[in-house]
Design an enzyme around this catalytic site. Structure first.
Site, PDB file in Angstrom:
ATOM      1  CB  THR A 125      38.427  -9.227  51.135  1.00 30.90           C
ATOM      2  OG1 THR A 125      38.781  -9.631  52.454  1.00 30.90           O
ATOM      3  CG2 THR A 125      37.920  -7.788  51.214  1.00 30.90           C
ATOM      4  CG  ASP A 126      37.547 -13.121  54.882  1.00 29.75           C
ATOM      5  OD1 ASP A 126      38.324 -12.160  54.644  1.00 29.75           O
ATOM      6  OD2 ASP A 126      37.885 -14.108  55.569  1.00 29.75           O
ATOM      7  CD  GLU A 127      40.740  -8.317  55.748  1.00 29.79           C
ATOM      8  OE1 GLU A 127      40.842  -7.183  56.231  1.00 29.79           O
ATOM      9  OE2 GLU A 127      41.717  -8.995  55.392  1.00 29.79           O
ATOM     10  CE1 TYR A 151      41.838  -4.538  50.879  1.00 32.75           C
ATOM     11  CE2 TYR A 151      41.264  -5.848  52.817  1.00 32.75           C
ATOM     12  CZ  TYR A 151      41.497  -5.765  51.451  1.00 32.75           C
ATOM     13  OH  TYR A 151      41.387  -6.877  50.664  1.00 32.75           O
ATOM     14  CE  LYS A 155      38.571  -5.676  47.647  1.00 31.60           C
ATOM     15  NZ  LYS A 155      39.110  -5.730  46.259  1.00 31.60           N
TER      16      LYS A 155
HETATM   17  P1  NAD Z   1      48.466  -6.929  45.931  1.00 31.85           P
HETATM   18  O1  NAD Z   1      48.597  -5.714  46.776  1.00 31.85           O
HETATM   19  O2  NAD Z   1      49.535  -7.966  45.968  1.00 31.85           O
HETATM   20  O3  NAD Z   1      48.320  -6.497  44.393  1.00 31.85           O
HETATM   21  C1  NAD Z   1      47.507  -5.418  43.982  1.00 31.85           C
HETATM   22  C2  NAD Z   1      47.870  -5.086  42.534  1.00 31.85           C
HETATM   23  O4  NAD Z   1      47.002  -4.028  42.095  1.00 31.85           O
HETATM   24  C3  NAD Z   1      49.312  -4.588  42.356  1.00 31.85           C
HETATM   25  O5  NAD Z   1      49.922  -5.229  41.255  1.00 31.85           O
HETATM   26  C4  NAD Z   1      49.152  -3.094  42.097  1.00 31.85           C
HETATM   27  O6  NAD Z   1      50.169  -2.541  41.281  1.00 31.85           O
HETATM   28  C5  NAD Z   1      47.796  -3.064  41.406  1.00 31.85           C
HETATM   29  N1  NAD Z   1      47.149  -1.755  41.530  1.00 31.85           N
HETATM   30  C6  NAD Z   1      46.976  -1.013  42.660  1.00 31.85           C
HETATM   31  N2  NAD Z   1      46.378   0.142  42.371  1.00 31.85           N
HETATM   32  C7  NAD Z   1      46.122   0.128  41.030  1.00 31.85           C
HETATM   33  C8  NAD Z   1      45.516   1.056  40.137  1.00 31.85           C
HETATM   34  N3  NAD Z   1      45.045   2.221  40.571  1.00 31.85           N
HETATM   35  N4  NAD Z   1      45.421   0.718  38.825  1.00 31.85           N
HETATM   36  C9  NAD Z   1      45.926  -0.464  38.371  1.00 31.85           C
HETATM   37  N5  NAD Z   1      46.521  -1.366  39.179  1.00 31.85           N
HETATM   38  C10 NAD Z   1      46.619  -1.071  40.491  1.00 31.85           C
HETATM   39  O7  NAD Z   1      47.055  -7.542  46.287  1.00 31.85           O
HETATM   40  P2  NAD Z   1      46.589  -9.056  46.450  1.00 31.85           P
HETATM   41  O8  NAD Z   1      46.876  -9.503  47.829  1.00 31.85           O
HETATM   42  O9  NAD Z   1      47.076  -9.856  45.305  1.00 31.85           O
HETATM   43  O10 NAD Z   1      45.004  -8.868  46.333  1.00 31.85           O
HETATM   44  C11 NAD Z   1      44.373  -8.842  45.062  1.00 31.85           C
HETATM   45  C12 NAD Z   1      42.879  -8.651  45.256  1.00 31.85           C
HETATM   46  O11 NAD Z   1      42.354  -9.718  46.046  1.00 31.85           O
HETATM   47  C13 NAD Z   1      42.530  -7.354  45.995  1.00 31.85           C
HETATM   48  O12 NAD Z   1      41.381  -6.796  45.387  1.00 31.85           O
HETATM   49  C14 NAD Z   1      42.232  -7.812  47.410  1.00 31.85           C
HETATM   50  O13 NAD Z   1      41.293  -6.953  48.031  1.00 31.85           O
HETATM   51  C15 NAD Z   1      41.660  -9.193  47.172  1.00 31.85           C
HETATM   52  N6  NAD Z   1      41.850 -10.174  48.253  1.00 31.85           N
HETATM   53  C16 NAD Z   1      43.098 -10.367  48.802  1.00 31.85           C
HETATM   54  C17 NAD Z   1      43.259 -11.341  49.790  1.00 31.85           C
HETATM   55  C18 NAD Z   1      44.620 -11.634  50.393  1.00 31.85           C
HETATM   56  O14 NAD Z   1      44.731 -12.451  51.300  1.00 31.85           O
HETATM   57  N7  NAD Z   1      45.703 -11.035  49.902  1.00 31.85           N
HETATM   58  C19 NAD Z   1      42.163 -12.092  50.227  1.00 31.85           C
HETATM   59  C20 NAD Z   1      40.907 -11.856  49.642  1.00 31.85           C
HETATM   60  C21 NAD Z   1      40.779 -10.903  48.649  1.00 31.85           C
HETATM   61  P1  TYD Z   2      47.604  -9.538  57.268  1.00 36.34           P
HETATM   62  O1  TYD Z   2      48.512 -10.501  56.548  1.00 36.34           O
HETATM   63  O2  TYD Z   2      47.938  -8.102  57.262  1.00 36.34           O
HETATM   64  O3  TYD Z   2      46.132  -9.804  56.704  1.00 36.34           O
HETATM   65  P2  TYD Z   2      44.706  -9.206  57.217  1.00 36.34           P
HETATM   66  O4  TYD Z   2      44.946  -8.140  58.204  1.00 36.34           O
HETATM   67  O5  TYD Z   2      44.128  -8.685  55.942  1.00 36.34           O
HETATM   68  O6  TYD Z   2      43.974 -10.376  57.778  1.00 36.34           O
HETATM   69  O7  TYD Z   2      47.511  -9.982  58.792  1.00 36.34           O
HETATM   70  C1  TYD Z   2      47.046 -11.264  59.154  1.00 36.34           C
HETATM   71  C2  TYD Z   2      46.960 -11.289  60.672  1.00 36.34           C
HETATM   72  O8  TYD Z   2      48.284 -11.180  61.208  1.00 36.34           O
HETATM   73  C3  TYD Z   2      46.182 -10.146  61.256  1.00 36.34           C
HETATM   74  O9  TYD Z   2      45.448 -10.609  62.400  1.00 36.34           O
HETATM   75  C4  TYD Z   2      47.241  -9.160  61.694  1.00 36.34           C
HETATM   76  C5  TYD Z   2      48.380 -10.063  62.078  1.00 36.34           C
HETATM   77  N1  TYD Z   2      49.730  -9.470  61.893  1.00 36.34           N
HETATM   78  C6  TYD Z   2      50.632  -9.425  62.965  1.00 36.34           C
HETATM   79  O10 TYD Z   2      50.331  -9.875  64.096  1.00 36.34           O
HETATM   80  N2  TYD Z   2      51.871  -8.882  62.755  1.00 36.34           N
HETATM   81  C7  TYD Z   2      52.231  -8.372  61.556  1.00 36.34           C
HETATM   82  O11 TYD Z   2      53.371  -7.854  61.428  1.00 36.34           O
HETATM   83  C8  TYD Z   2      51.296  -8.439  60.455  1.00 36.34           C
HETATM   84  C9  TYD Z   2      51.663  -7.900  59.104  1.00 36.34           C
HETATM   85  C10 TYD Z   2      50.060  -9.008  60.675  1.00 36.34           C
END
Ligand code: NAD
Ligand code: TYD
Length: 343
Positions: A125-127, A151, A155
């Site tokens: 992630t970019d975070e 988090y 990562k």
């Molecule tokens: P999500 O929370 O929707 O899904 C995570 C999945 O991992 C779930 O299906 C969960 O059951 C599984 N999981 C958790 N712990 C596990 C374990 N111990 N063993 C096996 N499976 C397990 O997450 P997401 O938003 O789809 O993100 C997926 C990946 O992409 C993550 O690694 C996250 O850091 C990365 N990512 C997410 C975003 C975003 O905007 N959501 C952006 C950049 C990167």
């Molecule tokens: P989020 O979807 O949790 O992603 P991330 O924190 O990984 O970027 O949140 C996106 C942005 O929205 C973040 O600046 C936090 C804000 N946010 C709120 O203001 N209210 C909320 O209830 C949530 C879930 C997020």
């Protein structure tokens, strides 16, 4: 190609499996997921019904034995999506983030090494880069890692382990670092689905602090296309940023959702800010664009419209994932925040 996709029942990886089935129907996919609150096989019913090249294994990435038994069937590429992914939950309970995101990645790396996989791809992630001021240049792959939340720290630790296994053991690896995703099947704890669903139900939309924090939103299918390119063409040992130059404030996002649903902005409630809240993320994706020819296909206008329509058309999907434990989380996260607004 046979791919082990971990976390395949989550938001991004379920979209990725669907993407692979369409783009590379000849590939074989093993989806390994322990099914936490965020894992949902209902996100893959169309895939299970139609494919010989797809199987699901319920297993935990921190369990070495389980991963070994899956690998004995032979795997070319491991793509690690499995993670605890929500910043607010990492503030409430960091331990499981270290266990899954750090220890789990290390277990997968060890097993990948043992079986000599052709490539290990870490979905990051970019975070991990931390936060930006309003006028700072966007993150590049050489920006130092300065994570601010449990988090993002977990990562970043995983990214460093991936790097170390490449340098020390010669494992073939890539890391992708994408900005915030949105699209179908996203768990309704994240900003966009939470706001769509609360607005549909005329509930308050909780904006942390002033709502002027900036995220760089990318449609999930553009992220999937980027990961697919990195798997097939990424240079060994390299990290690739993925992002679509789409910076928006949280307030802007919420107003867009409200307008599309014909709801009033009076639903917006500014609540207590998230501790350590990163102000701005922005991705410089020049490397993946120039080296691998990746470009996002979705405009934000189209992507957000389709996403809102998807949630309108899939009420049973999000109603079922919101039951039970999600309610407990919601009350813990928002109860006192929204209470303090009322008093
Ligand atoms: P999500 O929370 O929707 O899904 C995570 C999945 O991992 C779930 O299906 C969960 O059951 C599984 N999981 C958790 N712990 C596990 C374990 N111990 N063993 C096996 N499976 C397990 O997450 P997401 O938003 O789809 O993100 C997926 C990946 O992409 C993550 O690694 C996250 O850091 C990365 N990512 C997410 C975003 C975003 O905007 N959501 C952006 C950049 C990167
Ligand atoms: P989020 O979807 O949790 O992603 P991330 O924190 O990984 O970027 O949140 C996106 C942005 O929205 C973040 O600046 C936090 C804000 N946010 C709120 O203001 N209210 C909320 O209830 C949530 C879930 C997020």
């Amino acid at each position: 190609m046979k791919l082990l996709v971990t976390g395949g029942a989550g938001f991004i990886a379920s979209n990725f499996i669907r993407y692979l089935r369409h783009q590379h129907p000849e590939d074989t996919i093993v989806n390994l997921d322990v099914l936490t609150y965020a894992g949902n096989l209902n996100s893959l019913t169309d895939i299970e019904a139609s494919s010989d090249h797809y199987s699901f294994v319920k297993a935990d990435i921190t369990n070495t034995e389980d991963i070994h038994s899956v690998m004995r069937g032979g795997v070319d590429v491991m793509v690690n999506f499995a993670a605890e992914s929500h910043v607010d939950r990492s503030i409430l309970d960091p331990v499981v983030f270290v266990r899954t995101n750090v220890l789990g990645t290390q277990v997968l790396l060890d097993v990948a090494r043992h079986y000599g996989v052709k490539k290990f791809v870490q979905v990051s992630t970019d975070e991990v880069y931390g936060t930006l001021d309003l006028h700072s240049p966007a993150f590049t792959e050489t920006t130092p890692l300065q994570p601010n939340s449990p988090y993002s720290a977990s990562k970043a630790a995983a990214d460093l382990l991936v790097r170390a296994y490449h340098e020390t053991f010669g494992l073939s690896v890539n890391i992708t670092r994408c900005s915030n995703n949105y699209g179908p099947y996203q768990f309704p704890e994240k900003l966009i689905p939470l706001m769509i669903i609360n607005a549909l139900e005329d509930k308050p939309l909780p904006i942390y602090g002033d709502g002027l924090q900036i995220r760089d939103w990318l449609h999930v299918s553009d992220h999937c296309a980027g990961i697919d390119l990195v798997i097939r063409q990424g240079r060994n040992g390299e990290a690739y940023n993925i992002g679509g130059q789409n910076e928006r404030t949280n307030l802007d996002i919420v107003r867009t959702v409200l307008k599309a649903l014909g709801k009033s902005e009076s639903l917006i409630q500014h609540v207590e800010d998230r501790p350590g809240h990163d102000r701005r993320y922005a991705i410089d994706a020049t490397k993946i664009e120039t080296e691998l020819g990746w470009l996002p296909q979705y405009t934000f206008d189209r992507g957000i419209q389709e996403t809102i329509e998807w949630y309108l058309g899939h009420r049973s999907w999000w109603e079922s994932v919101r039951s039970g434990k999600y309610r407990e989380y919601y009350d813990r996260q928002y109860g006192s925040r929204l209470e303090s607004m009322r008093t």
